[in-house]
Scaffold this active site. Structure first.
Site, mmCIF file in Angstrom:
data_model
loop_
_atom_site.group_PDB
_atom_site.id
_atom_site.type_symbol
_atom_site.label_atom_id
_atom_site.label_comp_id
_atom_site.label_asym_id
_atom_site.label_seq_id
_atom_site.Cartn_x
_atom_site.Cartn_y
_atom_site.Cartn_z
ATOM 1 N N VAL A 96 17.796 -58.889 -12.016
ATOM 2 C CA VAL A 96 18.131 -58.086 -10.794
ATOM 3 C C VAL A 96 18.721 -56.747 -10.906
ATOM 4 O O VAL A 96 19.780 -56.397 -11.622
ATOM 5 C CB VAL A 96 19.189 -58.813 -9.658
ATOM 6 N N ASP A 97 18.023 -55.664 -10.133
ATOM 7 C CA ASP A 97 18.340 -54.412 -10.348
ATOM 8 C C ASP A 97 18.667 -53.773 -11.511
ATOM 9 O O ASP A 97 19.363 -52.729 -11.895
ATOM 10 C CB ASP A 97 19.634 -53.898 -9.506
ATOM 11 N N ASN A 152 11.010 -51.232 -6.735
ATOM 12 C CA ASN A 152 12.295 -51.494 -5.742
ATOM 13 C C ASN A 152 13.194 -50.069 -5.521
ATOM 14 O O ASN A 152 13.257 -49.544 -6.603
ATOM 15 C CB ASN A 152 13.581 -52.563 -6.222
ATOM 16 N N HIS A 189 16.838 -48.790 -4.509
ATOM 17 C CA HIS A 189 18.257 -49.236 -4.461
ATOM 18 C C HIS A 189 19.059 -48.260 -3.987
ATOM 19 O O HIS A 189 18.987 -47.291 -4.572
ATOM 20 C CB HIS A 189 18.506 -50.039 -5.808
ATOM 21 N N GLY A 226 13.310 -50.427 8.144
ATOM 22 C CA GLY A 226 11.805 -50.004 7.684
ATOM 23 C C GLY A 226 11.474 -48.490 7.723
ATOM 24 O O GLY A 226 10.402 -48.143 7.941
ATOM 25 N N SER A 227 12.659 -47.825 7.448
ATOM 26 C CA SER A 227 12.268 -46.479 7.465
ATOM 27 C C SER A 227 11.571 -45.716 6.222
ATOM 28 O O SER A 227 10.813 -44.885 6.192
ATOM 29 C CB SER A 227 13.839 -45.639 7.475
ATOM 30 N N ASN A 228 11.742 -46.812 5.199
ATOM 31 C CA ASN A 228 11.198 -46.420 4.146
ATOM 32 C C ASN A 228 9.548 -46.792 4.336
ATOM 33 O O ASN A 228 8.876 -45.840 3.779
ATOM 34 C CB ASN A 228 11.521 -46.833 2.698
ATOM 35 N N GLU A 276 15.995 -41.328 -0.704
ATOM 36 C CA GLU A 276 14.937 -42.342 -0.849
ATOM 37 C C GLU A 276 13.651 -41.991 -0.376
ATOM 38 O O GLU A 276 12.776 -42.177 -0.833
ATOM 39 C CB GLU A 276 15.483 -43.619 -0.257
HETATM 40 C C1 GRF Z 1 17.606 -48.702 1.686
HETATM 41 O O1 GRF Z 1 18.871 -48.038 1.515
HETATM 42 C C2 GRF Z 1 17.330 -49.295 0.144
HETATM 43 O O2 GRF Z 1 17.851 -48.550 -0.881
HETATM 44 C C3 GRF Z 1 17.862 -50.785 0.480
HETATM 45 O O3 GRF Z 1 17.813 -51.021 1.511
HETATM 46 C C4 GRF Z 1 17.565 -50.126 2.570
HETATM 47 C C5 GRF Z 1 16.246 -50.088 3.624
HETATM 48 O O4 GRF Z 1 16.047 -49.371 4.163
HETATM 49 N N1 GRF Z 1 17.438 -51.707 -0.773
HETATM 50 P P1 GRF Z 1 14.996 -49.301 5.187
HETATM 51 O O5 GRF Z 1 14.717 -50.386 5.838
HETATM 52 O O6 GRF Z 1 13.735 -48.605 4.310
HETATM 53 O O7 GRF Z 1 15.298 -48.121 6.305
#
Ligand code: GRF
Length: 192
Positions: free
Chosen positions: A138-139, A100, A102, A11-13, A168
Site C-alpha cells: 500500500v502506497d 494512485n 495520494h 471526484g474532483s480529479n 493533484e
Molecule cells: C485526493 O486528495 C487524493 O489524493 C486522495 O483522495 C482525494 C480524492 O479527491 N486519494 P477527489 O475525489 O478526486 O476530489
C-alpha cells in the site's frame, strides 16, 4: 490511452481529467452515491457500481471490477480518490498500469486515510501529493511525480487539502502522460 478511473469521493480529479480531454472509457466505484459516480452519470460515461455488499469477498468484487474494466478496453487504471486496497489479482491484471494519487509526500504519511490530518498533526511545514504506480504494497509503488505545498499558519485539514488538490490536478494528468509514453515505448517493436 483508454482510462478507467476508480472513485469513492468527490471526484474532483475525475472532473479535471475529463475537462482536460482525457479518454475516460469507464468509471468504477464502490460507493454509487459518491460525487465521482455522479459526475460519470452526468457526463454519460459508463459507470460500474461495485458495492462490497453485493459480493462475497473483496477478491470477488475486484475480479468483477477487473473483468468489467477489461471489457471496456481500459489500458490504464487511475485511482482518483478510491478508498479501497486493490487485491493482488486486480493489480496483476494491469501490471505497471495502475496509478494512485495520494495527498502527502510519500513515504511520509502513507498507509491509509487521513494523510492530510496526520501531516497537520505532525506539524510539518511542507507537505504535498504523490502520484505513484500501485503495487501489492500500500502506497509504496514507484513514484512517478510529486508536488510540494507549504503548510500555513491557521491551516485546517480542509484548507490544506484544497491547496494540495490544486497540485493533484496538475500532476495527475502529467503522470498519466508519462506512464502512457512508457507503455507506448515498451510496446513499440524494435526496428532493425
Ligand atoms: C485526493 O486528495 C487524493 O489524493 C486522495 O483522495 C482525494 C480524492 O479527491 N486519494 P477527489 O475525489 O478526486 O476530489
Amino acid at each position: 490511452m483508454r482510462l478507467g478511473v476508480l472513485v469513492s469521493g468527490r471526484g474532483s480529479n475525475l472532473r479535471n481529467l475529463l475537462d482536460r480531454g482525457f479518454e475516460v472509457v469507464a468509471v468504477a466505484t464502490n460507493r454509487p452515491s459518491c460525487g465521482g459516480a455522479q459526475i460519470a452519470r452526468e457526463r454519460g460515461i459508463p459507470l460500474g457500481e461495485f458495492s462490497q455488499r453485493r459480493f462475497e469477498s473483496v477478491e470477488a468484487r475486484d475480479q468483477a471490477m477487473r473483468d468489467w474494466l477489461i471489457s471496456r478496453g481500459v489500458e490504464i487504471v487511475v485511482n482518483a480518490g478510491y478508498d479501497r486496497i486493490l487485491s493482488p489479482g486486480f493489480v496483476r491484471a494491469f501490471p505497471g498500469r495502475i496509478l494512485n494519487v495520494h495527498p502527502s509526500l510519500l513515504p511520509a504519511f502513507g498507509g491509509g486515510m487521513d494523510a492530510v490530518q496526520r501531516a497537520l498533526a505532525a506539524g510539518v511545514k511542507i507537505t504535498g501529493c504523490t502520484v505513484h504506480l500501485v503495487t501489492d504494497e500500500v502506497d509504496a509503488g514507484p513514484i512517478i511525480l510529486q508536488a510540494a505545498v507549504p503548510v500555513l499558519p491557521g491551516d485546517t485539514p480542509e484548507t490544506l487539502h484544497a491547496r494540495i488538490q490544486v497540485e493533484e490536478h496538475r500532476i495527475l494528468p502529467e503522470a498519466i502522460r508519462i506512464v502512457s509514453e512508457q507503455i507506448d515505448a515498451q510496446s513499440t517493436p524494435l526496428r532493425k
